[in-house]
Design an enzyme around this catalytic site. Sequence first.
Site, PDB file in Angstrom:
ATOM      1  N   SER A   1     -15.853 -23.738 -38.760  1.00  0.00           N
ATOM      2  CA  SER A   1     -17.295 -24.036 -38.811  1.00  0.00           C
ATOM      3  C   SER A   1     -18.190 -22.806 -38.917  1.00  0.00           C
ATOM      4  O   SER A   1     -19.373 -22.945 -39.232  1.00  0.00           O
ATOM      5  CB  SER A   1     -17.703 -24.845 -37.591  1.00  0.00           C
ATOM      6  OG  SER A   1     -17.253 -26.168 -37.746  1.00  0.00           O
TER       7      SER A   1
ATOM      8  N   LYS B   1     -19.972 -22.490 -42.081  1.00  0.00           N
ATOM      9  CA  LYS B   1     -21.136 -23.343 -42.395  1.00  0.00           C
ATOM     10  C   LYS B   1     -22.435 -22.533 -42.474  1.00  0.00           C
ATOM     11  O   LYS B   1     -23.329 -22.858 -43.251  1.00  0.00           O
ATOM     12  CB  LYS B   1     -21.289 -24.433 -41.324  1.00  0.00           C
ATOM     13  CG  LYS B   1     -20.140 -25.447 -41.323  1.00  0.00           C
ATOM     14  CD  LYS B   1     -20.213 -26.335 -40.083  1.00  0.00           C
ATOM     15  CE  LYS B   1     -19.107 -27.384 -40.069  1.00  0.00           C
ATOM     16  NZ  LYS B   1     -19.077 -28.152 -38.812  1.00  0.00           N
TER      17      LYS B   1
ATOM     18  N   TYR C   1     -14.616 -27.484 -49.523  1.00  0.00           N
ATOM     19  CA  TYR C   1     -14.962 -27.367 -48.093  1.00  0.00           C
ATOM     20  C   TYR C   1     -13.752 -26.922 -47.265  1.00  0.00           C
ATOM     21  O   TYR C   1     -13.885 -26.072 -46.379  1.00  0.00           O
ATOM     22  CB  TYR C   1     -15.489 -28.719 -47.597  1.00  0.00           C
ATOM     23  CG  TYR C   1     -15.739 -28.786 -46.105  1.00  0.00           C
ATOM     24  CD1 TYR C   1     -16.899 -28.242 -45.539  1.00  0.00           C
ATOM     25  CD2 TYR C   1     -14.823 -29.400 -45.242  1.00  0.00           C
ATOM     26  CE1 TYR C   1     -17.125 -28.307 -44.165  1.00  0.00           C
ATOM     27  CE2 TYR C   1     -15.046 -29.470 -43.871  1.00  0.00           C
ATOM     28  CZ  TYR C   1     -16.196 -28.919 -43.338  1.00  0.00           C
ATOM     29  OH  TYR C   1     -16.415 -28.984 -41.976  1.00  0.00           O
TER      30      TYR C   1
ATOM     31  N   TYR D   1     -22.781 -26.542 -31.270  1.00  0.00           N
ATOM     32  CA  TYR D   1     -22.765 -28.020 -31.248  1.00  0.00           C
ATOM     33  C   TYR D   1     -23.506 -28.585 -30.054  1.00  0.00           C
ATOM     34  O   TYR D   1     -24.535 -28.063 -29.662  1.00  0.00           O
ATOM     35  CB  TYR D   1     -21.322 -28.546 -31.295  1.00  0.00           C
ATOM     36  CG  TYR D   1     -20.644 -28.043 -32.513  1.00  0.00           C
ATOM     37  CD1 TYR D   1     -21.047 -28.498 -33.757  1.00  0.00           C
ATOM     38  CD2 TYR D   1     -19.677 -27.071 -32.445  1.00  0.00           C
ATOM     39  CE1 TYR D   1     -20.472 -28.002 -34.903  1.00  0.00           C
ATOM     40  CE2 TYR D   1     -19.101 -26.577 -33.586  1.00  0.00           C
ATOM     41  CZ  TYR D   1     -19.511 -27.039 -34.806  1.00  0.00           C
ATOM     42  OH  TYR D   1     -18.960 -26.541 -35.927  1.00  0.00           O
TER      43      TYR D   1
ATOM     44  N   VAL E   1     -13.450 -24.213 -34.846  1.00  0.00           N
ATOM     45  CA  VAL E   1     -12.313 -24.760 -34.081  1.00  0.00           C
ATOM     46  C   VAL E   1     -11.052 -23.899 -34.108  1.00  0.00           C
ATOM     47  O   VAL E   1     -10.095 -24.181 -33.398  1.00  0.00           O
ATOM     48  CB  VAL E   1     -11.909 -26.194 -34.503  1.00  0.00           C
ATOM     49  CG1 VAL E   1     -12.817 -27.238 -33.909  1.00  0.00           C
ATOM     50  CG2 VAL E   1     -11.760 -26.326 -35.977  1.00  0.00           C
TER      51      VAL E   1
END
Length: 309
Positions: free
Chosen positions: A65, A68, A193, A245, A263
């Site tokens: 992530s 991102k 992705y 998050y 992660v």
Amino acid sequence: MVCRHNDELEALVKEAKKVTDEGEVASYIPALAKADKHDLSVAIYYSNNICLSAGDVEKTFTLQSISKVLSLALVLMEYGKDKVFSYVGQEPTGDPFNSIIKLETMNPSKPLNPMINAGALAVTSLIRGKTAKERLDYLLSFIRRLTNNQKITYCREVAESEYSTSMINRALCYYMKQYGIFEDEVEAVMDLYTKQCAIEMNSLDLAKIGSVFALNGRHPETGEQVISKDVARICKTFMVTCGMYNASGEFAIKVGIPAKSGVSGGIMGISPYDFGIGIFGPALDEKGNSIAGVKLLEIMSEMYRLSIF
Ligand code: DON
């Protein structure tokens, strides 16, 4: 550039490592389950190109992530805020990173922010290029400029492992496609992705990217403005509000710096104007953040008064 091992930092790593027993490595992407849960490394890259490290900073991991933020920076520079934020929102969510619930309950059905999976998939679908290879090369060349490391590439094993098992992400894409948030072919975006998430580097490379954000988009080694100042500001703001998050609020209180987790156990942190931090600690807490990485940042924040608030 060589990163100097630092004894004071090593003592903090040793202290933070104690909590690794309480975490678990990610296993929903099968290839990530191979990580050693007791690993913990950190690099701090200062804006004057001095670098300090502790733990095995040569060890590589995939961005997951953390990527991102980088894909967001790329598409914001390409298309501008109006277009990008017509596909993805700017608000934090109290739900887990792969949740579909807000897509169902929000009207219009648009992902709340680009740091959760739905929003990141919508952002990745905007990456420019005529072919899959062109799009991946475009993203990789941006990340090579950010790290000033031409060797950066993605890990095939991790990308394939996620591509062949990632059904919830496919569901998010199809849901968004139904509502016109997503115009691309789902499999093409899943391919891009999963390769984006599998981009591999060590904590030194990651700290260096953090230092580019610390310097408002300017690279400390090359002097190049790799990210525009305004886009760097937007990315850092998302890192504060959504980067960890549904633990972002608690993290803001305990640590108080822009940060983004993945992660795989990576965390990129930013101390404005001063330095970037790259951490790798694959044991995760229940929200998917590196348990020892967060602990280490808490200790560092208290010791060095890092909070921006
Ligand atoms: O899409 C996924 O589920 C992963 N490739 C990335 C998720 C992730 O890193 C969440 N982070 N804590």
